[in-house]
Design a protein around this motif. Structure first.
Motif, PDB file in Angstrom:
ATOM      1  N   ASP A  79       0.717  -1.152  -0.068  1.00  0.00           N
ATOM      2  CA  ASP A  79      -0.195   0.124   0.031  1.00  0.00           C
ATOM      3  C   ASP A  79       0.746   1.222   0.093  1.00  0.00           C
ATOM      4  O   ASP A  79       0.559   2.365  -0.811  1.00  0.00           O
ATOM      5  CB  ASP A  79      -1.031   0.063   1.223  1.00  0.00           C
ATOM      6  N   PRO A 102      -0.973 -10.379  -3.217  1.00  0.00           N
ATOM      7  CA  PRO A 102      -1.929  -9.252  -3.536  1.00  0.00           C
ATOM      8  C   PRO A 102      -1.372  -7.954  -3.334  1.00  0.00           C
ATOM      9  O   PRO A 102      -2.343  -6.978  -3.488  1.00  0.00           O
ATOM     10  CB  PRO A 102      -2.826  -9.482  -2.203  1.00  0.00           C
ATOM     11  N   TYR A 105      -1.555  -4.367  -6.950  1.00  0.00           N
ATOM     12  CA  TYR A 105      -2.684  -4.188  -7.512  1.00  0.00           C
ATOM     13  C   TYR A 105      -2.623  -3.650  -8.976  1.00  0.00           C
ATOM     14  O   TYR A 105      -3.579  -4.042  -9.716  1.00  0.00           O
ATOM     15  CB  TYR A 105      -3.606  -3.196  -6.734  1.00  0.00           C
ATOM     16  N   TYR A 108      -3.484  -6.640 -11.303  1.00  0.00           N
ATOM     17  CA  TYR A 108      -4.534  -7.397 -11.386  1.00  0.00           C
ATOM     18  C   TYR A 108      -5.026  -7.990 -12.646  1.00  0.00           C
ATOM     19  O   TYR A 108      -5.486  -8.913 -12.960  1.00  0.00           O
ATOM     20  CB  TYR A 108      -5.817  -6.653 -10.638  1.00  0.00           C
ATOM     21  N   GLY A 136      -6.626  -9.844  -5.624  1.00  0.00           N
ATOM     22  CA  GLY A 136      -6.613  -8.760  -4.490  1.00  0.00           C
ATOM     23  C   GLY A 136      -6.893  -9.553  -3.068  1.00  0.00           C
ATOM     24  O   GLY A 136      -7.195 -10.585  -3.127  1.00  0.00           O
ATOM     25  N   GLY A 140      -9.853 -10.837  -3.936  1.00  0.00           N
ATOM     26  CA  GLY A 140      -9.541 -10.680  -5.313  1.00  0.00           C
ATOM     27  C   GLY A 140     -10.751 -11.306  -6.064  1.00  0.00           C
ATOM     28  O   GLY A 140     -11.616 -11.082  -7.121  1.00  0.00           O
ATOM     29  N   VAL A 202      -6.500   1.487  -8.418  1.00  0.00           N
ATOM     30  CA  VAL A 202      -6.453   0.057  -7.647  1.00  0.00           C
ATOM     31  C   VAL A 202      -7.524  -0.882  -8.176  1.00  0.00           C
ATOM     32  O   VAL A 202      -6.914  -2.092  -8.583  1.00  0.00           O
ATOM     33  CB  VAL A 202      -6.763   0.508  -6.189  1.00  0.00           C
ATOM     34  N   TRP A 203      -8.733  -0.546  -8.414  1.00  0.00           N
ATOM     35  CA  TRP A 203      -9.550  -1.541  -8.669  1.00  0.00           C
ATOM     36  C   TRP A 203      -9.977  -1.416 -10.271  1.00  0.00           C
ATOM     37  O   TRP A 203     -10.958  -2.378 -10.732  1.00  0.00           O
ATOM     38  CB  TRP A 203     -10.832  -1.218  -7.980  1.00  0.00           C
ATOM     39  N   GLN A 206      -9.510  -4.696 -11.960  1.00  0.00           N
ATOM     40  CA  GLN A 206     -10.728  -5.781 -11.839  1.00  0.00           C
ATOM     41  C   GLN A 206     -11.897  -5.496 -12.731  1.00  0.00           C
ATOM     42  O   GLN A 206     -12.591  -6.518 -13.092  1.00  0.00           O
ATOM     43  CB  GLN A 206     -11.144  -5.818 -10.210  1.00  0.00           C
TER      44      GLN A 206
END
Length: 355
Positions: A79, A102, A105, A108, A136, A140, A202-203, A206
């Motif tokens: 992080d 994980p 990120y 991913y 994740g 994840g 970050v996301w 996904q």
């Protein structure tokens, strides 16, 4: 058996040690720690197993890699130390290990990751013959494999929504909770994790993974953000006091825009106390849950709750995230060296424990 190293013994690392110890295809070869107070302690003790495993924690990385482990679970945080985490992972891959983590990120969705991140990993794979799979911790599987699986149960799909609903007072990482996410800080404080562009960074991977699985392209990734103050002072078991008027709840969405509308959404609803933002989505019970909602015909809603480490229900998400990674190791070891994502790596059935 596959000689496996667990690097880190925090929330994810403890669960990873337990998962490695339980998997008959794996052998716990070493546990790497940073804290001098943990050096020499038995891995079973550090992982709250209730019995020793006969593996003493170490901070001697040279000795660990000199033993040529076949797999590494990198459970140290990325992080606030991303460059260090990337360097650690590249070292392990270059040593020829199948690495799961994980921490990175942006990988991913490794196919669309920035070139400057992919190239060091691909170079390490080419030179050392290792592999890497990143998934994740939120977890994840709740933002990739589960929504993809559930989406195939109906006839039409209009919107895919993934939710994490979580009480941060049960999450034993005070610095991340208070400063990275901003719980307990004044409402004019800008938490690094909530700054414009960070949730999408970050996301967003996904979101693109789900889109790829569903055969569509995301036009753009958008963000929404809502924050709520505490209406009263609260006291938490793990992190002490949080004052009235300070940030007590956060809700954000990372939206994949398809044909001008948000069609693939990853949403996080997090609180420092259940009393804050009671009108927002709530877990069915306990500290948190992960939910997938398929808007279509039929409408499908799946909620997953997991508990671990005794009464600490929040540890269940970490345990399932670690389980997804650890249980992927045999597949990675058998596969050719490479950089893999969640759509490449299957979920294998569990093992019924013999009594």
């Amino acid at each position: 058996m596959i000689a496996t190293v667990v690097w880190g013994t925090g929330n994810v690392g403890r669960a990873a040690v337990r998962a490695v110890a339980a998997n008959p295809a794996l052998e716990l070869a070493a546990v790497v720690v940073h804290d001098p107070a943990k050096v020499g302690r038995d891995a079973g003790t550090l992982a709250d197993l209730g019995h020793e495993l006969g593996v003493a924690a170490t901070d001697d990385l040279d000795a660990v890699f000199a033993a040529d482990p076949r797999a590494v679970v990198y459970a140290a945080s990325g992080d606030i130390r991303f460059d260090d985490a990337l360097a650690d992972v590249v070292r392990a891959v270059r040593a020829g290990a199948a690495v799961v983590t994980p921490a990175l990120y942006p990988l991913y969705d490794q196919r669309n990751a920035p070139r400057e991140l992919r190239e060091p990993v691909l170079d390490a794979i080419a030179k050392g013959g290792g592999s890497l799979f990143v998934s994740g911790v939120d977890p994840g599987w709740g933002n990739d494999i589960l929504p993809v699986l559930v989406s195939g149960l109906g006839s039409t799909v209009d919107v895919v929504r993934c939710q994490e609903i979580f009480d941060y007072s049960t999450y034993e990482q005070p610095d991340s909770v208070r400063y990275l996410v901003g719980m307990g800080q004044p409402m004019d404080y800008d938490p690094p994790m909530l700054m414009t562009g960070v949730p999408a960074m970050v996301w967003g991977g996904q979101v693109r993974l789900i889109a790829r699985a569903l055969g569509v392209e995301v036009d753009e990734v958008r963000e929404t953000l809502d924050r709520r103050p505490l209406e009263n002072d609260v006291t938490t078991r793990t992190m002490g006091e949080f004052a009235r008027g300070a940030q007590g709840a956060v809700r954000f969405e990372v939206q994949g825009i398809v044909d001008g509308e948000p069609r693939i959404v990853i949403e996080h609803v997090t609180r420092i106390h259940p009393s804050c933002a009671p009108d927002w989505p709530q877990p069915p019970s306990g500290a948190g849950a992960h939910r997938v909602i398929i808007e279509g015909r039929p409408r499908i809603e799946v909620t997953v709750e997991a508990s671990d480490e005794g009464a600490n229900r929040s540890a269940g998400g970490n345990a399932t995230a670690a389980g997804r990674l650890v249980n992927a190791i045999p597949w990675l070891v058998d596969a050719k060296p490479g950089l893999y994502d969640a759509l490449d790596v299957p979920i294998n059935p569990g093992r019924l424990r013999r009594r």
